[in-house]
Design a protein around this motif. Structure first.
Motif, mmCIF file in Angstrom:
data_model
loop_
_atom_site.group_PDB
_atom_site.id
_atom_site.type_symbol
_atom_site.label_atom_id
_atom_site.label_comp_id
_atom_site.label_asym_id
_atom_site.label_seq_id
_atom_site.Cartn_x
_atom_site.Cartn_y
_atom_site.Cartn_z
ATOM 1 N N LEU A 263 91.035 83.881 61.641
ATOM 2 C CA LEU A 263 91.921 83.203 62.581
ATOM 3 C C LEU A 263 91.481 83.488 64.008
ATOM 4 C CD1 LEU A 263 94.473 81.487 63.044
ATOM 5 C CD2 LEU A 263 95.792 83.635 63.024
ATOM 6 N N ILE A 264 91.042 82.457 64.697
ATOM 7 C CA ILE A 264 90.553 82.599 66.066
ATOM 8 C C ILE A 264 91.641 83.192 66.955
ATOM 9 C CG2 ILE A 264 89.782 81.305 68.101
ATOM 10 C CD1 ILE A 264 88.470 79.316 66.201
ATOM 11 N N GLY A 265 91.274 84.200 67.705
ATOM 12 C CA GLY A 265 92.191 84.792 68.669
ATOM 13 C C GLY A 265 93.225 85.728 68.073
ATOM 14 N N SER A 266 93.066 86.139 66.815
ATOM 15 C CA SER A 266 94.091 86.960 66.163
ATOM 16 C C SER A 266 93.938 88.433 66.517
ATOM 17 C CB SER A 266 94.044 86.770 64.647
ATOM 18 O OG SER A 266 92.767 87.083 64.119
ATOM 19 N N ALA A 267 95.071 89.120 66.606
ATOM 20 C CA ALA A 267 95.126 90.562 66.855
ATOM 21 C C ALA A 267 96.376 91.090 66.164
ATOM 22 C CB ALA A 267 95.166 90.851 68.346
#
Length: 269
Positions: free
Chosen positions: A113-117
């Motif tokens: 997932l792009i941009g996941s944290a």
């Protein structure tokens, strides 16, 4: 009839560099416009075949690409997707290396997932992995480049575990080279132990046949610290021979190209 050319006395060597670039900004006492010429001269002098970078912004990476010239290309993705935010971009010498495939993943519980944290870190972190072919030998190898969180130890440990999983999933016949800013000192930290503890990776600084003086790789534009902490590492498969390792202290009239020192390894695959 001309005499035959003797074979080289050693396998072709690769010049590898890991460099936290310090993101481009014109605020403060160390603007990118003043650092860029120092960076340009350093990189043109060292001419790494593989350059794993951290913190680069899109326009900054384009500047570096222009400064290196047409012999180089790069692969990367902004950590928020597209060209947004910082990259873990990898530059490479196109006359020496051909990228065969690449991927990006996020250091989180949802790595696709792009941009996941998801591990408590408020700054998004990611890694890029590339399979190269050495045009001189036909041999393949993988490069993984990353930047771990600067605050949260839990996030760093989970990130190291994920990176280990991704490395183990790669073709076991091909050696790995790992570059990055790990934000913890080499030795004596669970992050280091997680990446090197099973013996699948070695620290090129430790295994090098020859090495230069050690300095703390983060200096923050303050005086250099001899024998300080190495938080920027180049790791490699045990089959990779490290001829020389060094921490580059290049500066001009007191101007450093970044708040980190680049680390370098001359290796034989």
């Amino acid at each position: 009839m001309p005499a035959p050319v003797p074979p080289p006395s050693h396998p072709p060597r690769l010049r590898v560099m890991s460099f936290n670039l310090r993101y481009a900004s014109e605020t403060g006492p160390h603007p990118w416009s003043e650092r860029r010429p120092v960076m340009r001269r350093l990189l043109r002098r060292e001419r790494p075949h593989v350059l794993g970078t951290q913190e680069g912004l899109h326009r900054q990476l384009r500047d570096i690409a222009g400064d290196l010239g047409p012999r180089y290309d790069w692969i990367g993705l902004g950590r928020l997707g597209g060209s947004r935010d910082e990259y873990c971009a990898v530059f490479y010498d196109t006359l020496r290396l051909t990228p065969e495939e690449y991927d990006h993943f996020w250091l989180s519980g949802t790595p696709a997932l792009i941009g996941s944290a998801t591990w408590g870190n408020t700054i998004v972190r990611m890694a890029s992995v590339i399979r190269f072919t050495d045009r001189h030998t036909g041999a393949g190898f993988h490069v993984l480049n990353t930047h771990l969180d600067h605050v949260h130890q839990y996030a760093r440990e989970r990130s190291a575990a994920l990176i280990g999983e991704r490395l183990r999933a790669l073709d076991p016949a091909l050696p790995r080279i790992v570059t990055g800013d790990f934000n913890v000192p080499a030795h004596g930290n669970p992050v280091y132990d997680a990446l090197l503890g099973d013996g699948s990776l070695t620290d090129t600084w430790d295994t090098a046949a020859e090495r230069g003086p050690q300095y703390a790789t983060f200096h923050g534009y303050r005086p250099l610290v001899p024998d300080g902490d190495r938080i920027d590492w180049i790791l490699a498969s045990p089959s990779v021979r490290t001829v020389r390792a060094c921490i580059n202290t290049h500066a001009e009239d007191g101007r450093f190209p970044s708040d980190h020192l680049p680390v370098q390894a001359l290796v034989e695959l």
